[in-house]
Scaffold this active site. Structure first.
Site, PDB file in Angstrom:
ATOM      1  N   SER A   1      38.257  41.684  43.377  1.00  0.00           N
ATOM      2  CA  SER A   1      37.931  40.975  42.103  1.00  0.00           C
ATOM      3  C   SER A   1      38.105  42.044  40.824  1.00  0.00           C
ATOM      4  O   SER A   1      38.176  43.295  41.211  1.00  0.00           O
ATOM      5  CB  SER A   1      36.160  40.687  42.350  1.00  0.00           C
ATOM      6  N   ASP A   2      38.054  41.419  39.676  1.00  0.00           N
ATOM      7  CA  ASP A   2      38.040  42.298  38.559  1.00  0.00           C
ATOM      8  C   ASP A   2      36.667  42.822  38.344  1.00  0.00           C
ATOM      9  O   ASP A   2      35.689  42.366  39.077  1.00  0.00           O
ATOM     10  CB  ASP A   2      38.343  41.453  37.108  1.00  0.00           C
ATOM     11  N   TRP A   3      36.586  43.882  37.841  1.00  0.00           N
ATOM     12  CA  TRP A   3      35.096  44.480  37.743  1.00  0.00           C
ATOM     13  C   TRP A   3      34.059  43.818  37.288  1.00  0.00           C
ATOM     14  O   TRP A   3      33.881  43.605  36.068  1.00  0.00           O
ATOM     15  CB  TRP A   3      35.306  45.980  36.712  1.00  0.00           C
TER      16      TRP A   3
END
Ligand SMILES: *[C@@H]1O[C@H](CO)[C@@H](O)[C@H](O)[C@H]1NC(C)=O
Ligand SMILES: *[C@@H]1O[C@H](CO)[C@@H](O)[C@H](O)[C@H]1NC(C)=O
Ligand SMILES: *[C@@H]1O[C@H](CO)[C@@H](O)[C@H](O)[C@H]1NC(C)=O
Ligand SMILES: *[C@@H]1O[C@H](CO)[C@@H](O)[C@H](O)[C@H]1NC(C)=O
Ligand SMILES: *[C@@H]1O[C@H](CO)[C@@H](O)[C@H](O)[C@H]1NC(C)=O
Ligand SMILES: *[C@@H]1O[C@H](CO)[C@@H](O)[C@H](O)[C@H]1NC(C)=O
Ligand SMILES: *[C@@H]1O[C@H](CO)[C@@H](O)[C@H](O)[C@H]1NC(C)=O
Ligand SMILES: *[C@@H]1O[C@H](CO)[C@@H](O)[C@H](O)[C@H]1NC(C)=O
Ligand SMILES: *[C@@H]1O[C@H](CO)[C@@H](O)[C@H](O)[C@H]1NC(C)=O
Ligand SMILES: *[C@@H]1O[C@H](CO)[C@@H](O)[C@H](O)[C@H]1NC(C)=O
Ligand SMILES: *[C@@H]1O[C@H](CO)[C@@H](O)[C@H](O)[C@H]1NC(C)=O
Ligand SMILES: *[C@@H]1O[C@H](CO)[C@@H](O)[C@H](O)[C@H]1NC(C)=O
Length: 817
Positions: free
Chosen positions: A301-303
């Protein structure tokens, strides 16, 4: 069958996830669980079918041996250890997977970003993606990717969070376009492929991102309530609503190249896609990426882009980064959607352990494939821990043994490479009466706050009024160890001519002065004006002008200087309203060239390097000419109401301007040289398959990374002949734009689409044949009915030229009998 399975699994999720669902149509993805589907409102797209279950990795495409090692590794793990493998934790790197000492596994270090290893000292700052794309040079793209990869590895990073194909550049205003490459899927696809091969040949995992539809920054994340309570959302993130054809032909296209290149991991994007969060969108992750494209690696995932546990796991997400909850996932103490929740979900039977195994197998396969288990893989440089503001040592929850030399210098001789790349990627937009290259001027005036040294350090240059700009802001920036400013480089170069160099760096002063009062008594032979334009993550651009009254600076100088040369450092599109001013004799667009910026520019100004960059986007006459602006406001208060309808479909950048015959200032693919080139009239179309015609439909072959291998088969070679007709050596970029047959191709097909380019260096008088190898995909449109790439019947036009609007020769050919 898929849809029946989906029905069963969705119902299961409904039962176990304990959330309040609407009870609506279960044959849809997560979106439908939280909001009733109303297709009258949503129209034909804007919702996402469920594609379940998440496919197992098979190691197809050469990863079979590594896959077996990964399986053997996973077989030795406890469920808790498996949960550790899929869940980030605060540590020295931007993303961290903990070590399992009993198995000799030293953990994973994930580091930003697409132009440098960001959280590092003694590392190089390379050019940004937009500059690299402006080179239109496969070799440069590979060299850059490889050199970056070596630095990541030498610092102990297993995973480079690079490169970027999302944003693609739907909107001129998007704050992160500069991190990516070009507002065109073909050029971006080539750039992705070369960069990824470069990174991975250096032994580092590439992470193409942000998958997918991340075309604006505004409202990319949910808006939590004023107190930031986890789960208390005022507005869910914006939903990029993209129809199937546009998805395939524009946004997915470069990511297909990324999978084909063997990318290790993918990063899903923050925003929602057709209603559900990209990181739990099973259509995108299970369907398109792991299914249709045969992706064998893992999706992280993106952060903070993970918004669920079970639903994300079932939807195809394999790794939750950075692991915690809340904005950007850094609320470590609040727990995690993965971690112990994943363990619980497996233990209570909600998630099959085979899915958890596949997540870890996908993570470990590229690790083994790239030899990252080798004893000599460098340790994480201990210095990163102190530079990492994201998860400083005080936030760590687990043990990290930092060993090895601290503050290792990993720059090698990359400064020279960056200097050469910076020059080769510079775009010469205007050059009147041979203003450039400079001919040993004895008196030079330098103007603009972008010309000089930075005065406030070398990191995140956002608010620096004074100082040259070489990178944008956010996770994609870099930490410069030194910076060659234009002023410094020009002074050094001018010293060889014993020239007088005067400089004025205060834009307000220049813009409000009669510059003849400034340079008295010596009238300069050339006035060099340096301008800058900032852009950063998490924010879209508010305008397409240069910053710091740069336009006024140009007008003020050009009013009194009949040889005004303008150089821009920029994130991308600037409208350049003074471009036709008669005293503006030359314009150079350098974008964000990295640490050797001044030297790269001086090399071009003095003619040591002949410019050969080409625009990777269109410069319109007015900012308001661009379509598809970011959605910046809504008038309603519904939690799900932020929607971005990609109604322009395939018409982004030049595809739009061409389809509507809109005049532009400088078109996509445009750029000048100090020499001249000609293309011979004859364009030949040669078959590469042994048969003149081909089938419309690709042969159904087993999916390999990149999708059906038949799509990547070279069918034709379009050849043309190019000559350097000028007086100096130089490189040019012949480009092939394909016009699909009308009538047999569905409506909405852009008039011309880039399907080939090649950079060629030629001596004066030299002629060379250039070839554009057309793969099946290049000649196909995505047929939404048959869910296939089809080559339409009828006559294609192959347009060969020096830009999207400078077509010099054409050939017509009907590939399908
Ligand atoms: C869907 O939306 C339309 C337009 O707002 C409305 O007329 C219709 O009643 C809605 N249908 C359902 C099932 O809610
Ligand atoms: C994945 O493989 C496991 C066996 O290792 C099997 O039980 C499971 O059904 C497979 N999952 C899918 C989605 O094919
Ligand atoms: C935020 O916190 C304040 C102080 O605790 C409280 O008064 C307020 O109601 C909270 N706002 C929301 C939207 O929860
Ligand atoms: C499980 O996830 C929830 C959010 O759904 C979170 O509040 C909780 O802390 C998590 N539990 C653990 C042990 O991380
Ligand atoms: C199983 O565990 C998951 C994750 O903690 C939780 O969301 C779910 O409610 C649990 N289901 C049951 C039936 O206990
Ligand atoms: C750190 O080093 C100690 C001492 O050598 C060792 O016992 C421990 O397992 C190591 N921890 C990790 C995470 O490598
Ligand atoms: C720049 O010039 C303006 C106008 O002359 C002046 O007001 C300002 O103080 C100058 N800035 C600096 C940093 O010298
Ligand atoms: C600018 O200064 C020059 C030299 O002093 C003078 O000749 C000219 O008239 C001035 N122009 C304006 C617009 O003030
Ligand atoms: C161009 O520069 C000259 C000075 O060299 C000036 O006289 C002239 O007015 C300028 N032209 C314009 C259009 O500003
Ligand atoms: C430009 O200005 C310079 C200095 O005033 C003058 O010598 C030269 O003739 C001018 N050139 C043109 C083309 O006007
Ligand atoms: C919001 O409403 C105003 C006034 O009716 C209108 O001008 C504006 O376009 C609307 N904005 C959006 C995003 O719908
Ligand atoms: C295509 O043509 C170019 C130029 O003649 C040549 O170098 C290349 O090998 C050809 N490719 C194929 C597949 O025939």
């Amino acid at each position: 069958m898929a849809s029946k399975l989906a029905l069963v699994l969705s119902t299961l999720l409904l039962a176990v996830n304990g959330q309040a669902y609407d009870g609506g149509d279960r044959d849809e993805d997560a979106f439908s669980w939280v909001q009733p589907l109303n297709t009258t409102i949503l129209g034909p797209y804007g919702h996402s079918p469920a594609v379940l279950p998440s496919p197992n990795a098979t190691g197809a495409g050469g990863w079979e041996e590594a896959l077996q090692k990964a399986k053997d590794f996973v077989a030795q793990l406890t469920v808790e250890e498996k949960a550790d493998m899929i869940t980030g934790t605060p540590g020295p790197c931007v993303g961290n997977i903990v070590a399992i000492p009993r198995l000799g596994f030293k953990g994973l270090c994930l580091q930003d970003g697409p132009l440098a290893i960001r959280v590092a000292d003694y590392a190089s700052v390379f050019m940004a993606g937009v500059s690299a794309a402006a080179s239109w040079d496969r070799d440069l793209l590979y060299e850059r990717g490889y050199a970056m990869g070596r630095e990541f590895r030498a610092k102990g990073a297993h995973v480079a969070l690079s490169p970027v194909a999302g944003p693609l550049g739907r909107s001129a205003y998007s704050g992160r376009n500069w991190e990516g490459f070009a507002a065109d899927p073909y050029l971006t696809g080539v750039a992705m492929e070369e960069t990824i091969m470069g990174h991975q040949d250096a032994g580092v995992q590439a992470t193409p991102k942000h998958f997918i539809g991340n075309e604006q920054e505004t409202m990319r994340n949910p808006l939590y309530d004023v107190n930031g309570t986890v789960g208390a959302v005022t507005f869910e993130a914006i939903s990029s609503n993209i129809d199937d054809r546009t998805m395939h032909e524009l946004y997915l296209w470069p990511f297909a190249n990324a999978v084909k290149a063997g990318a290790a991991s993918f990063m899903c994007s923050y925003q929602r896609l057709n209603g559900s969060y990209a990181c739990e969108n099973s259509k995108a992750q299970n369907g398109l990426l792991k299914g249709e494209l045969g992706f064998q690696g893992y999706i992280m995932s993106d952060w903070g882009g993970t918004h669920s546990g079970v639903a994300s796991i079932e939807g195809g997400l394999d790794m939750n980064m950075p692991g915690g909850l809340g904005s950007y996932g850094v609320n470590w103490k609040a727990g995690s959607y993965f971690g112990a929740n994943a363990t619980a979900a497996v233990n209570n039977g909600t998630v099959p352990e085979s899915r958890l195994d596949d997540m870890v197998i996908r993570i470990m396969t590229p690790y083994y494939f790239l030899g990252q288990d080798a004893e000599d893989f460098p340790s994480v440089d201990p210095s990163t821990a102190n530079l990492n503001t994201f998860s400083p040592p005080s936030s760590w929850l687990r043990e990290f043994n930092l060993t090895g030399e601290s503050s290792r210098d990993v720059r090698e001789d990359h400064g020279g490479l960056i200097r050469r790349h910076g020059a080769e990627a510079t775009v010469l937009l205007k050059n009147v009466d041979g203003a450039l290259p400079l001919k040993h001027p004895k008196s030079i005036a330098i103007f603009g706050n972008d010309a000089g040294d930075d005065t406030e350090g070398y990191y995140n240059q956002q608010n620096f009024e004074f100082g040259t700009l070489t990178a944008g802001g956010g996770s994609g920036t870099g930490r410069l160890t030194y910076l060659i400013s234009p002023s410094e480089a020009i002074k050094a170069r001018a010293a060889q001519d014993k020239a007088l160099v005067q400089q004025w760096l205060n834009n307000t002063l220049i813009a409000t002065s009669n510059v003849t009062d400034l340079w008295i008594p010596v009238v300069p032979e050339v006035c060099l004006v340096f301008l800058k334009t900032w852009a950063e993550e998490a924010k879209d651009r508010e305008h397409l002008s240069v910053d710091w009254h740069g336009d006024d600076v140009v007008y003020s100088v050009a009013k009194s200087c009949n040889n005004t040369v303008v150089v821009t450092h920029s994130s991308g599109i600037n409208t350049l309203p003074w471009a036709d001013h008669p005293n503006v004799t030359a314009i150079l667009a350098v974008h964000y060239p990295g640490q050797e910026s001044g030297n790269s520019i001086a090399d071009i100004l003095y003619g040591d390097v002949n410019p050969s960059g080409r625009l990777p986007y269109t410069i319109a006459l007015n900012g308001s000419d661009y379509n598809a602006p970011p959605t910046t406001a809504i008038n309603t208060t519904g939690v799900y109401d932020w929607q971005s309808w990609f109604d322009e479909k395939l018409e982004i950048d030049y595809r739009y301007f061409d389809a509507h015959d809109i005049k532009v200032r400088y078109e996509f693919g445009f750029g000048l040289s100090y020499t001249t080139f000609e293309l011979a009239n004859a364009v030949e179309v040669e078959s590469c398959t042994g048969s003149e015609t081909v089938s419309s439909r690709p042969e159904a072959q087993p999916v390999m990374p990149g999708g059906n291998p038949a799509l990547w088969e070279v069918l034709y070679n379009v050849t043309a002949s190019v000559t350097n007709t000028g007086g100096v050596a130089g490189a040019t970029v012949p480009q092939l734009y394909v016009t699909f047959p009308s009538g047999t191709t569905p409506a909405g097909t852009p008039p011309k689409q880039l399907r080939g380019f090649t950079k060629k260096t030629l001596q004066p008088g030299e002629t060379a044949e250039v070839g554009f190898e057309l793969m099946r995909r290049d000649l196909s449109y995505w047929d939404v009915v048959s869910q296939e790439w089809l080559i339409p019947e009828g006559e294609f036009v192959f347009n060969v030229g020096f830009s999207s609007r400078d077509i010099r020769a054409t050939a017509k050919f009907a590939p399908v009998a």
